[in-house]
Design an enzyme around this catalytic site. Structure first.
Site, PDB file in Angstrom:
ATOM      1  N   THR A  67     -33.038 -16.044  40.734  1.00 29.67           N
ATOM      2  CA  THR A  67     -32.583 -16.451  39.409  1.00 29.67           C
ATOM      3  C   THR A  67     -31.741 -17.701  39.600  1.00 29.67           C
ATOM      4  OG1 THR A  67     -32.540 -14.143  38.686  1.00 29.67           O
ATOM      5  CG2 THR A  67     -31.381 -15.739  37.317  1.00 29.67           C
TER       6      THR A  67
ATOM      7  N   LEU B  21     -33.260 -15.912  46.764  1.00 28.23           N
ATOM      8  CA  LEU B  21     -32.000 -16.474  47.239  1.00 28.23           C
ATOM      9  C   LEU B  21     -30.893 -16.304  46.197  1.00 28.23           C
ATOM     10  CD1 LEU B  21     -33.650 -19.676  48.724  1.00 28.23           C
ATOM     11  CD2 LEU B  21     -32.700 -17.776  50.030  1.00 28.23           C
TER      12      LEU B  21
ATOM     13  N   LYS C 268     -35.621 -14.950  32.240  1.00 30.48           N
ATOM     14  CA  LYS C 268     -34.790 -14.096  33.089  1.00 30.48           C
ATOM     15  C   LYS C 268     -33.316 -14.164  32.707  1.00 30.48           C
ATOM     16  CE  LYS C 268     -33.350 -11.428  36.357  1.00 30.48           C
ATOM     17  NZ  LYS C 268     -33.421 -11.727  37.783  1.00 30.48           N
TER      18      LYS C 268
END
Length: 280
Positions: A77, A50, A153
């Site tokens: 993320t 998403l 990330k």
């Protein structure tokens, strides 16, 4: 990613607020559900991919009551803070959480060559691992607490955003100095200044003027903001990171929502009054 799971023989249920996003998957054999909650009533392992932390939080709340859901896997993320909040909320509903953001773009998703940064309880990771191995060729377990995958990330994306910005700035200088940008980038890629922007992204998407790597500029800007937000939450000074954040915020404000993230190079070109393009 869903298509890879279908092709591997998994029973896949899908939902998206954009019908076109799931139409082809339905034609390929997926069950198209009418809501996110419908997916959680159909599948024991639910994966989400998403665009923003706000959407992730909303969808997680819709999934929590699902009658079939055992393990929730977030490929988005979202940043560590939201990942921790979602894990607490779903955990209280008896759902295991695997924090699993990915890197590799559209090409990696299609080929199964993604890098996946996984965090969560070992027993939850074990349930999700078989599915994740169909999506990624490099799976790193980076911690046992949801949010730690997100930390890896956003740090990675800050560094990526920094390399794109400095490569754009430096290559603009090279063009202004009369250098062939293709030769300059080739030299840098073979030398100590090498980074993936100089070695891969600029030759493929900037010199060719296609600007179509497949990742949106506004999403990269969002990821950089998430990284700096986490740094502020933990009290870590990020002097260079803050400058990168300002550059990407400026790019986010300058370009349309559907702009590819490589298009930020145009901003640096305009400042230097140059064009970074192949001369052959």
């Amino acid at each position: 990613m869903a298509r890879r799971l279908i092709n591997a023989g998994h029973q896949v249920s899908v939902f998206d607020t954009v019908p076109a996003a799931v139409t082809t998957l339905g034609e390929a054999g997926a069950e198209v559900c009418k809501s996110a909650g419908g997916v959680a009533d159909s599948a024991e392992v639910v994966l989400v991919s998403l665009p923003s932390p706000e959407v992730v939080s909303e969808v997680a709340g819709q999934l929590a009551p699902g009658s079939a859901l055992r393990v929730y896997v977030d490929l988005s993320t979202t940043g560590p803070k939201v990942a921790e909040e979602v894990a607490e909320m779903l955990g209280s509903a008896g759902v295991g959480v695997v924090d699993a953001p990915v890197s590799g773009g559209t090409a990696g998703a299609e080929s199964g060559g993604l890098t996946i940064m996984v965090a969560g309880a070992p027993e939850h990771i074990a349930i999700a691992r078989g599915v994740l191995e169909l999506l990624g060729s490099r799976i790193f377990v980076v911690g046992h607490r949801p949010g730690q995958g997100q930390a890896v990330k956003v740090i990675n994306n800050l560094m990526s955003a920094c390399s794109i910005a400095i490569t754009a700035e430096a290559t603009s200088l090279g063009v202004k100095a009369g250098l062939d940008p293709a030769t300059l980038l080739e030299v840098v890629a073979a030398s100590s200044g090498s980074n993936t922007a100089a070695a891969q992204k600029f030759p493929a998407y900037v010199l060719t003027r296609t600007f179509d790597q497949g990742f949106r500029l506004n999403l990269m800007a969002k990821d950089v903001r998430l990284c700096l937000a986490e740094a502020r939450r933990l009290g870590v000074p990020m002097l260079l990171g803050a400058t990168v954040e300002q550059l990407w915020n400026l790019g986010d404000a300058t370009f349309p929502d559907d702009a590819d993230f490589t298009e930020i190079v145009r901003m640096f070109e305009e400042w230097a009054n140059v064009t970074i393009e192949s001369r052959s």
